[in-house]
Write a protein that holds these residues in place. Structure first.
Motif, PDB file in Angstrom:
ATOM      1  N   MET A 195       0.822  -1.207   0.000  1.00  0.00           N
ATOM      2  CA  MET A 195       0.000   0.000   0.000  1.00  0.00           C
ATOM      3  C   MET A 195       0.856   1.256   0.000  1.00  0.00           C
ATOM      4  N   VAL A 196       1.907   1.281   0.811  1.00  0.00           N
ATOM      5  CA  VAL A 196       2.720   2.497   0.874  1.00  0.00           C
ATOM      6  C   VAL A 196       3.477   2.722  -0.428  1.00  0.00           C
ATOM      7  N   PHE A 197       3.782   1.676  -1.148  1.00  0.00           N
ATOM      8  CA  PHE A 197       4.375   1.823  -2.481  1.00  0.00           C
ATOM      9  C   PHE A 197       3.365   2.468  -3.426  1.00  0.00           C
ATOM     10  N   MET A 198       2.138   1.950  -3.419  1.00  0.00           N
ATOM     11  CA  MET A 198       1.088   2.523  -4.251  1.00  0.00           C
ATOM     12  C   MET A 198       0.889   3.997  -3.946  1.00  0.00           C
ATOM     13  N   ASP A 199       0.937   4.352  -2.675  1.00  0.00           N
ATOM     14  CA  ASP A 199       0.675   5.728  -2.288  1.00  0.00           C
ATOM     15  C   ASP A 199       1.766   6.662  -2.783  1.00  0.00           C
ATOM     16  N   THR A 200       2.979   6.160  -2.907  1.00  0.00           N
ATOM     17  CA  THR A 200       4.044   6.957  -3.516  1.00  0.00           C
ATOM     18  C   THR A 200       3.687   7.320  -4.946  1.00  0.00           C
ATOM     19  N   THR A 201       3.194   6.346  -5.705  1.00  0.00           N
ATOM     20  CA  THR A 201       2.747   6.620  -7.069  1.00  0.00           C
ATOM     21  C   THR A 201       1.653   7.673  -7.095  1.00  0.00           C
ATOM     22  N   ALA A 202       0.677   7.512  -6.227  1.00  0.00           N
ATOM     23  CA  ALA A 202      -0.479   8.400  -6.235  1.00  0.00           C
ATOM     24  C   ALA A 202      -0.118   9.840  -5.921  1.00  0.00           C
ATOM     25  N   THR A 203       0.912  10.053  -5.120  1.00  0.00           N
ATOM     26  CA  THR A 203       1.255  11.417  -4.710  1.00  0.00           C
ATOM     27  C   THR A 203       2.117  12.146  -5.731  1.00  0.00           C
ATOM     28  N   ILE A 204       2.783  11.435  -6.624  1.00  0.00           N
ATOM     29  CA  ILE A 204       3.698  12.071  -7.579  1.00  0.00           C
ATOM     30  C   ILE A 204       3.002  13.117  -8.453  1.00  0.00           C
ATOM     31  N   PRO A 205       1.839  12.833  -9.053  1.00  0.00           N
ATOM     32  CA  PRO A 205       1.205  13.846  -9.910  1.00  0.00           C
ATOM     33  C   PRO A 205       0.714  15.077  -9.168  1.00  0.00           C
ATOM     34  N   THR A 206       0.558  15.005  -7.843  1.00  0.00           N
ATOM     35  CA  THR A 206       0.099  16.185  -7.114  1.00  0.00           C
ATOM     36  C   THR A 206       1.107  17.325  -7.204  1.00  0.00           C
ATOM     37  N   GLY A 207       2.379  17.006  -7.419  1.00  0.00           N
ATOM     38  CA  GLY A 207       3.378  18.049  -7.589  1.00  0.00           C
ATOM     39  C   GLY A 207       3.298  18.705  -8.949  1.00  0.00           C
ATOM     40  N   THR A 208       3.144  17.885  -9.989  1.00  0.00           N
ATOM     41  CA  THR A 208       3.042  18.425 -11.345  1.00  0.00           C
ATOM     42  C   THR A 208       1.795  19.273 -11.510  1.00  0.00           C
ATOM     43  N   MET A 209       0.702  18.857 -10.913  1.00  0.00           N
ATOM     44  CA  MET A 209      -0.592  19.516 -11.126  1.00  0.00           C
ATOM     45  C   MET A 209      -0.922  20.528 -10.028  1.00  0.00           C
ATOM     46  N   ALA A 210       0.058  20.829  -9.200  1.00  0.00           N
ATOM     47  CA  ALA A 210      -0.163  21.747  -8.077  1.00  0.00           C
ATOM     48  C   ALA A 210      -0.480  23.157  -8.555  1.00  0.00           C
ATOM     49  N   GLU A 211      -1.139  23.904  -7.714  1.00  0.00           N
ATOM     50  CA  GLU A 211      -1.417  25.331  -7.863  1.00  0.00           C
ATOM     51  C   GLU A 211      -2.539  25.669  -8.837  1.00  0.00           C
ATOM     52  N   ARG A 212      -3.175  24.655  -9.435  1.00  0.00           N
ATOM     53  CA  ARG A 212      -4.324  24.969 -10.312  1.00  0.00           C
ATOM     54  C   ARG A 212      -5.304  23.812 -10.415  1.00  0.00           C
ATOM     55  N   TRP A 213      -5.217  22.824  -9.539  1.00  0.00           N
ATOM     56  CA  TRP A 213      -6.018  21.608  -9.594  1.00  0.00           C
ATOM     57  C   TRP A 213      -7.127  21.687  -8.556  1.00  0.00           C
ATOM     58  N   THR A 214      -8.373  21.460  -8.965  1.00  0.00           N
ATOM     59  CA  THR A 214      -9.472  21.487  -8.002  1.00  0.00           C
ATOM     60  C   THR A 214      -9.378  20.292  -7.059  1.00  0.00           C
ATOM     61  N   PHE A 215      -9.666  20.530  -5.804  1.00  0.00           N
ATOM     62  CA  PHE A 215      -9.560  19.462  -4.809  1.00  0.00           C
ATOM     63  C   PHE A 215     -10.600  18.381  -5.048  1.00  0.00           C
ATOM     64  N   LYS A 216     -11.754  18.774  -5.573  1.00  0.00           N
ATOM     65  CA  LYS A 216     -12.814  17.801  -5.818  1.00  0.00           C
ATOM     66  C   LYS A 216     -12.374  16.771  -6.873  1.00  0.00           C
ATOM     67  N   SER A 217     -11.786  17.248  -7.965  1.00  0.00           N
ATOM     68  CA  SER A 217     -11.338  16.316  -9.002  1.00  0.00           C
ATOM     69  C   SER A 217     -10.157  15.484  -8.508  1.00  0.00           C
ATOM     70  N   PHE A 218      -9.333  16.063  -7.644  1.00  0.00           N
ATOM     71  CA  PHE A 218      -8.223  15.313  -7.049  1.00  0.00           C
ATOM     72  C   PHE A 218      -8.734  14.096  -6.269  1.00  0.00           C
ATOM     73  N   VAL A 219      -9.854  14.242  -5.568  1.00  0.00           N
ATOM     74  CA  VAL A 219     -10.412  13.129  -4.795  1.00  0.00           C
ATOM     75  C   VAL A 219     -10.784  11.966  -5.722  1.00  0.00           C
ATOM     76  N   PHE A 220     -11.449  12.275  -6.837  1.00  0.00           N
ATOM     77  CA  PHE A 220     -11.797  11.231  -7.806  1.00  0.00           C
ATOM     78  C   PHE A 220     -10.536  10.554  -8.343  1.00  0.00           C
ATOM     79  N   TYR A 221      -9.537  11.366  -8.645  1.00  0.00           N
ATOM     80  CA  TYR A 221      -8.264  10.826  -9.140  1.00  0.00           C
ATOM     81  C   TYR A 221      -7.655   9.858  -8.134  1.00  0.00           C
TER      82      TYR A 221
END
Length: 525
Positions: A195-221
């Motif tokens: 699980m913690v390996f998977m979570d590393t993958t999941a968090t990587i795009p949050t850096g690229t998409m930071a500063e303009r990504w809606t939190f609601k769509s992030f939850v679905f992602y």
């Protein structure tokens, strides 16, 4: 459209709830929730070079019953050591989430610090729940047990298709909600680590998409990548799926080999970030009218550097922990290779920036450190120290070249460089196995006799398998995530309102201001 989506999600949820009972009814192995019966004399056989053979144990049980009982205790203790090692390493990898949070927040602007931290916080919880619902089952439900942990045999159902007389595994079907037969001490241990390996993958795009990504769509992602995308590719490499069988079926080395996740974890995250960055578009003000980029500096470089050091610390659990065995003394080599590659990545990126741009840009050096770590993640167990330094040094230079290429040529705004750190160097790490693996480790990996060797040590087939793995990852992950983001954008807009982006997302998206006493916007003079 939204009503239809809710109905589809409800139908999917009810279907998954019903699966454990159906699958569990067909399972022959009996779960062991306490672990009391895990680890016997059988786990002593072949444990070391001088360990007893099966014949020795058979003779011992007849002539020395007390010694046979002691052998059971030794076997149980050996498995216990491996379980503790796996859990502690899993705890280290979990702490990497703090490193990602600090690094991504430090590399972005102060007005969005609360929002960036919130994504890094909640991707942990959302990702875990999604993985618990069905991600773990799809990834590991057909792995058939983990020998070093002495159990997990209840994970015995892999959905496969038969082509040319060979079975190609696609996804597992045991372990939904960790219920039914998966209520097992060893299965729970495997879940935590994976699980913690998977979570590393999941968090990587949050850096690229930071500063303009809606939190609601992030939850679905967060639910989508943890429930489906990551688990499927991870199954193909680590769960007994088809990529791991390329050696057994087609004599391509040992099939796709990715010891700790250069492709499974990092490239998957980097390619997802690429798809998301393309669809989301750049931050306001990032590019001038002529297409040249503006610098939008991060607000807290010391925070970012501290985050990178936390990541480097957690990486020892990431790589050495992937032995799933504290009694495998290769862990010393793996940890040292990991450390050396990170140093080489930081050094080569520093030299590159100093040579071509006049200054040793510390933010690029920090990412060079991470690039070396990403690149060594796949080959760390299979290479010597010289190769580890070479891999890390190449990764640091690749990082610098890729960052400028992504920003200037592809016109993709990546505030933290995640596409280059994780995507590009994730691919390079997998390729490195096919080049630098020296044949000292990996005997019988993926059901193939002999150790893992790369092209430079006589096995070109291993390089071919690695290339197949890289291409599969890029095509599968990019296409699926690009379509997902496109569809989601029609239902739940990905991009925040322009006025909110200019003002900052903290209050508008997560109702908190990271620095309430700071004046974040200066008047012009």
């Amino acid at each position: 459209m939204r009503k239809t989506l809710r109905c589809l999600l409800l139908a999917l949820f009810m279907t998954i709830i019903a699966l454990p009972a159906v699958v569990g009814a067909e399972e022959a192995p009996v779960p062991d929730p306490t672990g009391a019966s895990v680890g016997t004399a059988a786990d002593v056989v072949g444990a070391t070079a001088g360990a007893p053979t099966k014949e020795d144990m058979a003779t011992l049980s007849q002539n020395e019953p007390l010694a046979a009982k002691l052998a059971d205790v030794v076997g149980h203790n050996r498995i216990s050591i491996n379980v503790v090692w796996t859990l502690v390493c899993g705890f280290l990898v979990m702490f990497m989430q703090a490193g990602f949070a600090l690094a991504e927040t430090g590399f972005t602007r102060a007005k969005n610090a609360g929002h960036t931290m919130a994504m890094n916080m909640m991707v942990y919880g959302i990702g875990m729940l999604g993985y618990w619902i069905c991600g773990f089952a799809l990834q590991m439900g057909g792995v058939g047990g983990v020998a070093s942990l002495g159990g997990g045999q209840v994970l015995a159902n892999e959905f496969s298709i038969s082509l040319g007389g060979h079975d190609f595994g696609l996804f597992g079907t045991t372990g939904f909600f960790l219920s039914g037969v998966s209520y097992d001490a060893i299965v729970f241990t495997i879940f935590l680590f994976q699980m913690v390996f998977m979570d590393t993958t999941a968090t990587i795009p949050t850096g690229t998409m930071a500063e303009r990504w809606t939190f609601k769509s992030f939850v679905f992602y967060g639910f989508f990548i943890s429930m489906f995308v990551y688990p499927l590719y991870a199954n193909w490499v680590w769960g007994g799926g088809w990529l791991s069988c390329l050696g057994k079926y087609f004599s391509l080395g040992h099939g796709v080999v990715d010891f700790a996740g250069s492709s499974v974890v990092h490239m998957t995250g980097g390619v997802t970030a690429l798809a998301g960055g393309i669809i989301l578009g750049p931050r306001l003000g990032k590019y001038r009218e002529d297409g040249t980029p503006n610098a939008l500096p991060g607000h807290h470089i010391p925070m970012a550097i501290a985050g990178c050091f936390i990541l480097a610390f957690g990486w020892f659990g990431f790589n050495a922990g992937s032995t799933l065995s504290g009694t495998d003394l290769r862990i010393g080599v793996i940890a040292t290779n990991t450390m050396l590659a990170s140093a080489a990545g930081a050094f080569s990126s520093m030299v590159y920036m100093w040579t071509f741009y006049g200054k040793p840009d510390i933010s690029m050096v920090a990412n060079g450190l991470l690039a070396g770590l990403v690149a060594i993640t796949a080959p760390c167990a299979f290479v010597n120290s010289v190769s580890a330094v070479i891999i890390g040094a190449i990764a640091g230079v690749l990082l610098c070249i890729s960052v400028f290429f992504v920003e200037r040529k592809l016109k993709i705004d990546d505030p933290v460089g995640a596409i280059s750190v994780h995507g590009v160097n994730g691919a390079f790490g997998v390729l490195s196995v096919g080049l630098f693996a020296d044949g000292t480790y990996g005997d019988a990996l993926n059901g193939v006799d002999g150790t893992v060797r790369g092209l430079f040590y006589g096995d070109g087939g291993q390089l071919v398998a690695q290339i197949v793995g890289i291409c599969t990852n890029f095509v599968f992950v990019f296409v699926v995530m690009y379509v997902f983001f496109k569809v989601l954008d029609r239902i739940v807009p990905l991009r925040v309102d322009p006025e909110h982006e200019l003002e900052g997302l903290d209050q508008h998206e997560v109702a908190v201001t990271a620095y309430p006493e700071f004046v974040l916007q200066k008047t012009h003079r």
